[in-house]
Design a protein around this motif. Sequence first.
Motif, PDB file in Angstrom:
ATOM      1  N   ALA A 344       0.827  -1.207   0.000  1.00 52.90           N
ATOM      2  CA  ALA A 344       0.000   0.000   0.000  1.00 52.90           C
ATOM      3  C   ALA A 344       0.861   1.256   0.000  1.00 52.90           C
ATOM      4  O   ALA A 344       2.076   1.210   0.238  1.00 52.90           O
ATOM      5  CB  ALA A 344      -0.922   0.002   1.228  1.00 52.90           C
ATOM      6  N   HIS A 345       0.208   2.371  -0.264  1.00 55.26           N
ATOM      7  CA  HIS A 345       0.823   3.690  -0.093  1.00 55.26           C
ATOM      8  C   HIS A 345      -0.287   4.716   0.008  1.00 55.26           C
ATOM      9  O   HIS A 345      -1.429   4.475  -0.411  1.00 55.26           O
ATOM     10  CB  HIS A 345       1.775   4.041  -1.235  1.00 55.26           C
ATOM     11  N   THR A 346       0.066   5.849   0.578  1.00 60.53           N
ATOM     12  CA  THR A 346      -0.855   6.982   0.632  1.00 60.53           C
ATOM     13  C   THR A 346      -0.194   8.177  -0.037  1.00 60.53           C
ATOM     14  O   THR A 346       1.006   8.173  -0.311  1.00 60.53           O
ATOM     15  CB  THR A 346      -1.215   7.343   2.086  1.00 60.53           C
ATOM     16  N   GLY A 347      -0.996   9.201  -0.290  1.00 52.72           N
ATOM     17  CA  GLY A 347      -0.487  10.440  -0.854  1.00 52.72           C
ATOM     18  C   GLY A 347      -1.175  11.621  -0.208  1.00 52.72           C
ATOM     19  O   GLY A 347      -2.396  11.611  -0.049  1.00 52.72           O
ATOM     20  N   THR A 348      -0.391  12.630   0.164  1.00 46.41           N
ATOM     21  CA  THR A 348      -0.939  13.792   0.861  1.00 46.41           C
ATOM     22  C   THR A 348      -0.321  15.067   0.314  1.00 46.41           C
ATOM     23  O   THR A 348       0.906  15.228   0.326  1.00 46.41           O
ATOM     24  CB  THR A 348      -0.650  13.710   2.370  1.00 46.41           C
ATOM     25  N   LEU A 349      -1.162  15.958  -0.163  1.00 42.55           N
ATOM     26  CA  LEU A 349      -0.788  17.327  -0.493  1.00 42.55           C
ATOM     27  C   LEU A 349      -1.870  18.233   0.077  1.00 42.55           C
ATOM     28  O   LEU A 349      -2.971  17.775   0.383  1.00 42.55           O
ATOM     29  CB  LEU A 349      -0.664  17.527  -1.998  1.00 42.55           C
ATOM     30  N   SER A 350      -1.579  19.497   0.215  1.00 46.46           N
ATOM     31  CA  SER A 350      -2.565  20.416   0.778  1.00 46.46           C
ATOM     32  C   SER A 350      -3.877  20.310   0.019  1.00 46.46           C
ATOM     33  O   SER A 350      -3.947  20.624  -1.172  1.00 46.46           O
ATOM     34  CB  SER A 350      -2.048  21.851   0.723  1.00 46.46           C
ATOM     35  N   GLY A 351      -4.916  19.827   0.706  1.00 47.43           N
ATOM     36  CA  GLY A 351      -6.235  19.751   0.095  1.00 47.43           C
ATOM     37  C   GLY A 351      -6.461  18.580  -0.828  1.00 47.43           C
ATOM     38  O   GLY A 351      -7.485  18.519  -1.510  1.00 47.43           O
ATOM     39  N   MET A 352      -5.533  17.608  -0.873  1.00 46.28           N
ATOM     40  CA  MET A 352      -5.685  16.422  -1.721  1.00 46.28           C
ATOM     41  C   MET A 352      -5.135  15.204  -0.988  1.00 46.28           C
ATOM     42  O   MET A 352      -4.007  15.251  -0.463  1.00 46.28           O
ATOM     43  CB  MET A 352      -4.930  16.587  -3.041  1.00 46.28           C
ATOM     44  N   TYR A 353      -5.914  14.126  -0.974  1.00 45.73           N
ATOM     45  CA  TYR A 353      -5.500  12.903  -0.310  1.00 45.73           C
ATOM     46  C   TYR A 353      -5.779  11.705  -1.221  1.00 45.73           C
ATOM     47  O   TYR A 353      -6.812  11.667  -1.892  1.00 45.73           O
ATOM     48  CB  TYR A 353      -6.246  12.705   1.012  1.00 45.73           C
ATOM     49  N   SER A 354      -4.851  10.736  -1.204  1.00 42.76           N
ATOM     50  CA  SER A 354      -5.057   9.516  -1.981  1.00 42.76           C
ATOM     51  C   SER A 354      -4.621   8.308  -1.168  1.00 42.76           C
ATOM     52  O   SER A 354      -3.827   8.420  -0.221  1.00 42.76           O
ATOM     53  CB  SER A 354      -4.276   9.561  -3.300  1.00 42.76           C
ATOM     54  N   SER A 355      -5.143   7.155  -1.540  1.00 47.76           N
ATOM     55  CA  SER A 355      -4.746   5.895  -0.926  1.00 47.76           C
ATOM     56  C   SER A 355      -4.893   4.788  -1.955  1.00 47.76           C
ATOM     57  O   SER A 355      -5.891   4.750  -2.687  1.00 47.76           O
ATOM     58  CB  SER A 355      -5.615   5.585   0.302  1.00 47.76           C
ATOM     59  N   LEU A 356      -3.901   3.912  -2.017  1.00 44.69           N
ATOM     60  CA  LEU A 356      -3.986   2.724  -2.847  1.00 44.69           C
ATOM     61  C   LEU A 356      -3.467   1.560  -2.006  1.00 44.69           C
ATOM     62  O   LEU A 356      -2.344   1.615  -1.507  1.00 44.69           O
ATOM     63  CB  LEU A 356      -3.176   2.874  -4.124  1.00 44.69           C
ATOM     64  N   ALA A 357      -4.294   0.540  -1.830  1.00 46.45           N
ATOM     65  CA  ALA A 357      -3.921  -0.606  -1.004  1.00 46.45           C
ATOM     66  C   ALA A 357      -4.265  -1.894  -1.730  1.00 46.45           C
ATOM     67  O   ALA A 357      -5.362  -2.023  -2.292  1.00 46.45           O
ATOM     68  CB  ALA A 357      -4.642  -0.548   0.341  1.00 46.45           C
ATOM     69  N   LEU A 358      -3.340  -2.847  -1.709  1.00 48.19           N
ATOM     70  CA  LEU A 358      -3.495  -4.109  -2.416  1.00 48.19           C
ATOM     71  C   LEU A 358      -3.323  -5.277  -1.457  1.00 48.19           C
ATOM     72  O   LEU A 358      -2.513  -5.222  -0.523  1.00 48.19           O
ATOM     73  CB  LEU A 358      -2.444  -4.224  -3.522  1.00 48.19           C
ATOM     74  N   LEU A 359      -4.079  -6.323  -1.702  1.00 47.70           N
ATOM     75  CA  LEU A 359      -3.872  -7.630  -1.085  1.00 47.70           C
ATOM     76  C   LEU A 359      -3.500  -8.571  -2.226  1.00 47.70           C
ATOM     77  O   LEU A 359      -4.370  -9.212  -2.826  1.00 47.70           O
ATOM     78  CB  LEU A 359      -5.143  -8.098  -0.373  1.00 47.70           C
ATOM     79  N   PRO A 360      -2.231  -8.638  -2.591  1.00 53.83           N
ATOM     80  CA  PRO A 360      -1.837  -9.334  -3.833  1.00 53.83           C
ATOM     81  C   PRO A 360      -2.275 -10.786  -3.904  1.00 53.83           C
ATOM     82  O   PRO A 360      -2.663 -11.266  -4.983  1.00 53.83           O
ATOM     83  CB  PRO A 360      -0.310  -9.199  -3.835  1.00 53.83           C
ATOM     84  N   ASP A 361      -2.205 -11.510  -2.790  1.00 54.19           N
ATOM     85  CA  ASP A 361      -2.574 -12.926  -2.834  1.00 54.19           C
ATOM     86  C   ASP A 361      -4.058 -13.135  -3.080  1.00 54.19           C
ATOM     87  O   ASP A 361      -4.478 -14.223  -3.506  1.00 54.19           O
ATOM     88  CB  ASP A 361      -2.160 -13.610  -1.531  1.00 54.19           C
ATOM     89  N   ARG A 362      -4.853 -12.110  -2.796  1.00 56.22           N
ATOM     90  CA  ARG A 362      -6.294 -12.183  -3.047  1.00 56.22           C
ATOM     91  C   ARG A 362      -6.679 -11.461  -4.339  1.00 56.22           C
ATOM     92  O   ARG A 362      -7.841 -11.470  -4.724  1.00 56.22           O
ATOM     93  CB  ARG A 362      -7.054 -11.540  -1.873  1.00 56.22           C
ATOM     94  N   ARG A 363      -5.693 -10.821  -4.970  1.00 55.47           N
ATOM     95  CA  ARG A 363      -5.942  -9.962  -6.145  1.00 55.47           C
ATOM     96  C   ARG A 363      -7.040  -8.951  -5.829  1.00 55.47           C
ATOM     97  O   ARG A 363      -7.954  -8.700  -6.609  1.00 55.47           O
ATOM     98  CB  ARG A 363      -6.297 -10.797  -7.376  1.00 55.47           C
ATOM     99  N   VAL A 364      -6.881  -8.328  -4.660  1.00 55.61           N
ATOM    100  CA  VAL A 364      -7.813  -7.319  -4.168  1.00 55.61           C
ATOM    101  C   VAL A 364      -7.095  -5.974  -4.113  1.00 55.61           C
ATOM    102  O   VAL A 364      -5.916  -5.906  -3.725  1.00 55.61           O
ATOM    103  CB  VAL A 364      -8.340  -7.691  -2.766  1.00 55.61           C
ATOM    104  N   GLY A 365      -7.795  -4.920  -4.501  1.00 53.70           N
ATOM    105  CA  GLY A 365      -7.235  -3.583  -4.417  1.00 53.70           C
ATOM    106  C   GLY A 365      -8.301  -2.549  -4.125  1.00 53.70           C
ATOM    107  O   GLY A 365      -9.456  -2.710  -4.525  1.00 53.70           O
TER     108      GLY A 365
END
Length: 530
Positions: A344-365
């Motif tokens: 996984a990773h997150t992203g943060t800038l003033s007024g903008m937020y992101s998140s991407l998270a994976l469970l590779p063995d389940r092919r879930v994101g």
Amino acid sequence: MPTPPRPHAGHRCLALAWAAVLALVPGQGAAASGAGKDAAIFAPMLDQAVAYEKLPGIAMAVVADGEVVFTATRGERRAGTRQAIDADTLFKIASNSKAMTAALLARLVDQGRLRWEDRVIDYLPQFRMYDPWVTEHLQVRDLLIHNSGLGLGAGDLMLWPEPNAYTRQDVIAGLAHLKPVTSFRSGYAYDNLMYVVAGEVAAAAGGKPYDQLLRQEVFAPLGMQRCQVGAWSVTAVGNVAQPHARYVDHNAVLGADADMTTDHPSMAAGGIRCSLADMTRWMQVLLDPSLAPGWLSQAQRRALWTAHMPMPIGARQREWDNAHFSAYGYGWRLSDMDGQWKVAHTGTLSGMYSSLALLPDRRVGVVVLINGDAEDARTALTQAALKHYTAPADPRGVLDYLAALDAERQQRKANGQVRPDTRARRPVDLAATRSWHGRYADPWLGEASVCPRGGQLELSIAKSPLLHGQVMQVGERWLVDWETRGADAEPWLAVQPGPPTTLTLRAIDPEIDFSYDYQDLLFTRIGDCP
């Protein structure tokens, strides 16, 4: 650690009541798709997060077994305009850019243009760290795993706030003046400047500027058609979400885009913009190599998701995820969640937020993109969505996690981690402070001035026009009241009489964004005010 407290019933009622009216607000009852059972699971999570945090806009997608099972958007690109967010709306993905930079380097390794073990100075002869030994031995791989010895966020004031006049060359030159806080490769401390260097290494190895290479090696072959990097026309591209700050009763745009966005130095660390459709495609390709045959070798895919640098495990991560390990790969955070592998990773800038998270063995994101003040919403929504797959019997939902985050914040306040009250501020006495008015320079941030203008004393950073504010007095101390930054970004100002006179800045708010790395600055007087 005790189980996080359940939210007060009033919190549930308020959130659910707000969700009930979303469809009546222009731009709020936006598109959603997915199988009925999946929409029934994830749509309420999304609406609860939007309602509780009063978000201006959000986009979310879920992939399971490699297939898109849910995608939805809510809100507006710019609050109050009725311009609805859709799957093609561009968001700043911030530090989720790092994984794309790492993937670009992995492509170049596959092509034989560089090796992870190559020395940085073999590609960038001008590269210097504070310690000459580190300069000689720092490898390409070290640029990606936060082990340089620099402190948290060191040098970030050359990147943010934007826009500013710093160049990539300035960033590389500034590294020589940033003192390490630990020895090389001895521990983890998140940084951004090394990813700027990584982008320049890619350019040197690939024979083209970073932005061209990223489009050629990542966006084009993967079909990420809306992603933007480098300089581009906001007007021509269109459908771009704007960052927002949350005020008492409304969201307001914070730092709106100009017609053109420049190729700023932070690009490789956190400057890419992508749409929900692009990020969903990115997830699918990462989870299923057969969707992009030949794009990246199995060896390089393993390299990206190998634990290269141990990371500490926080109390929340232990309690929420039942985590037993945490590490950094190449552009990714690696851990376990309820016995399952998480990338996984997150992203943060003033007024903008992101998140991407994976469970590779389940092919879930799960991907979440938000154009507002939304750290808690991002955290709670991603957590609840992943828990659906890792611990479906866990009764906690979005509102429970949001309430737990509220409780953590209240506990920090009870422990004294609060911003001092600085409301009793007044302009400094120009006559009393005359002895230290003048022009100053910091070895890496450059020139600054502390000079009277219009009857008040102002501090200005020459190359960072948004770092401009009035020097105020609070009791026996001075602070800088930035014109375009919030109170949470204000620093104390201290003066050490000379010769030469020096100035230092220190954060006031204990929860300040780490990219305001005031502690790394030392301004020395170099002349009089003009």
